[in-house]
Enzyme design. Sequence first.
Site, PDB file in Angstrom:
ATOM      1  N   LYS A  80       0.816 115.546 -33.126  1.00  0.00           N
ATOM      2  CA  LYS A  80       1.024 116.292 -31.887  1.00  0.00           C
ATOM      3  C   LYS A  80       0.139 117.522 -31.950  1.00  0.00           C
ATOM      4  CE  LYS A  80       3.725 116.163 -28.190  1.00  0.00           C
ATOM      5  NZ  LYS A  80       4.208 114.989 -27.440  1.00  0.00           N
ATOM      6  N   GLY A 180      17.094 113.902 -13.250  1.00  0.00           N
ATOM      7  CA  GLY A 180      15.671 114.228 -13.324  1.00  0.00           C
ATOM      8  C   GLY A 180      14.843 113.125 -12.688  1.00  0.00           C
ATOM      9  N   VAL A 181      14.353 113.398 -11.481  1.00  0.00           N
ATOM     10  CA  VAL A 181      13.545 112.382 -10.801  1.00  0.00           C
ATOM     11  C   VAL A 181      12.113 112.892 -10.610  1.00  0.00           C
ATOM     12  CG1 VAL A 181      15.275 110.909  -9.743  1.00  0.00           C
ATOM     13  CG2 VAL A 181      14.725 113.091  -8.648  1.00  0.00           C
ATOM     14  N   GLY A 182      11.502 113.210 -11.744  1.00  0.00           N
ATOM     15  CA  GLY A 182      10.087 113.574 -11.749  1.00  0.00           C
ATOM     16  C   GLY A 182       9.263 112.305 -11.859  1.00  0.00           C
ATOM     17  N   VAL A 184       8.735 110.102 -14.373  1.00  0.00           N
ATOM     18  CA  VAL A 184       9.403 108.923 -14.948  1.00  0.00           C
ATOM     19  C   VAL A 184      10.621 108.541 -14.105  1.00  0.00           C
ATOM     20  CG1 VAL A 184      10.553 107.940 -16.958  1.00  0.00           C
ATOM     21  CG2 VAL A 184       8.645 109.510 -17.285  1.00  0.00           C
TER      22      VAL A 184
END
Length: 361
Positions: A80, A180-182, A184
């Site tokens: 990362k 969470g409806v971003g 993905v």
Amino acid sequence: MKVFDRIGADDYEQVVFCHDRPTGLRAVVCVHSTRLGPALGGTRFYPYADEDDALEDVIRLARGMTYKSAAAGLDLGGGKAVILGDPTTDKSESLLRAYARFVDSLGGRYITAEDVGTTQADMDLIRRETRHVTGVSRALGGSGDPSAATAYGVLHGMKAVARHLWDESALEGRHVVIAGVGKVGSNLVRHLVEERARVTVADVDPSAVARVARDFAVDTAPVEKVHAVECDIYAPCALGAVLNTATIPELRSAAVVGSANNQLAEPDDARRLAEAGVLYAPDFVVNAGGVINIADELSVGGYHRERAYAAVRRIFDTTLAVITTAATGGITTAEAAERLAERRIADLTHVHSIRTSRGGP
Ligand code: NAD
């Protein structure tokens, strides 16, 4: 932070500090493991409160990538990178290209990708300085935004859970609550609506909820108590640490299957979930669709969408294997997933030690 104590405890291979005064670049690349292959993981661009925060984040995330790629059956290690700064004000072409040259200097031990605060356009810029980048745009031969593949993988994790709990992988008529409806979450809504599941959504951003509710005619729930909505599957697709001592007693779902990274606030929460009778599909197993998809860019001949998506569908088998191992072994699903990854790393490390015509190990 005593860096060698911190990285020594978990057998990290390498931490690289990158500095370039003219562009203002301050970045840290962490390679946790290259035992299965080059360490793939995204570059996070974030205004960390201080250097220790940045270092702890990159170290923790790099190890997570080792487990994710190993459990997903990829020939990749875990790494990362973080760039310290505010992406809205500190990002520039020269800074990203300076960063890319540091990535290049690692000779392929670390391969980067998009993450929080970086975009596909950023990866395209990085590509101009190094080959060791994935998630570049389709025009450059890449696989594009990984979110759709991540959602597709979560869907197959849900199908495995459904097979285990209800003896059929179909999700028709099942109630799924998505927090969470971003990128993905909204793709997941689309899949679930196509599967004829009943879907309820919540998000801190009212415009995200409005968009999804308009496009798919799904129900909505208040975001503060979304985890407590009665349903078959609760899908955390926003932040980490949402499964904790406060939320677990309030869950009214049969299972948790979502894309968010690090959903357990602490390792003991896996046991708390099991004791509460909630089947937890480990996050790094079910959210591996994105990395599986971008890893396909590294194949001979380049990215092939059908092949990549076929590999993403195998998340069904991996999830089912993890659930079965946990059930038969009397361990949590989180432990079963970690053991699966560790076993694969150990087994293949042995295989890689066999001398071939290409030379020694
Ligand atoms: P995103 O930023 O596009 O979407 C996140 C959404 O969550 C946003 O709409 C945001 O408003 C909402 N949100 C923030 N806080 C919330 C809260 N407390 N409650 C409810 N909603 C909240 O991010 P994404 O790419 O869709 O990723 C979602 C999660 O999945 C993240 O944890 C990410 O690390 C993880 N993940 C993403 C991918 C990928 O391919 N994008 C891959 C693996 C894991």
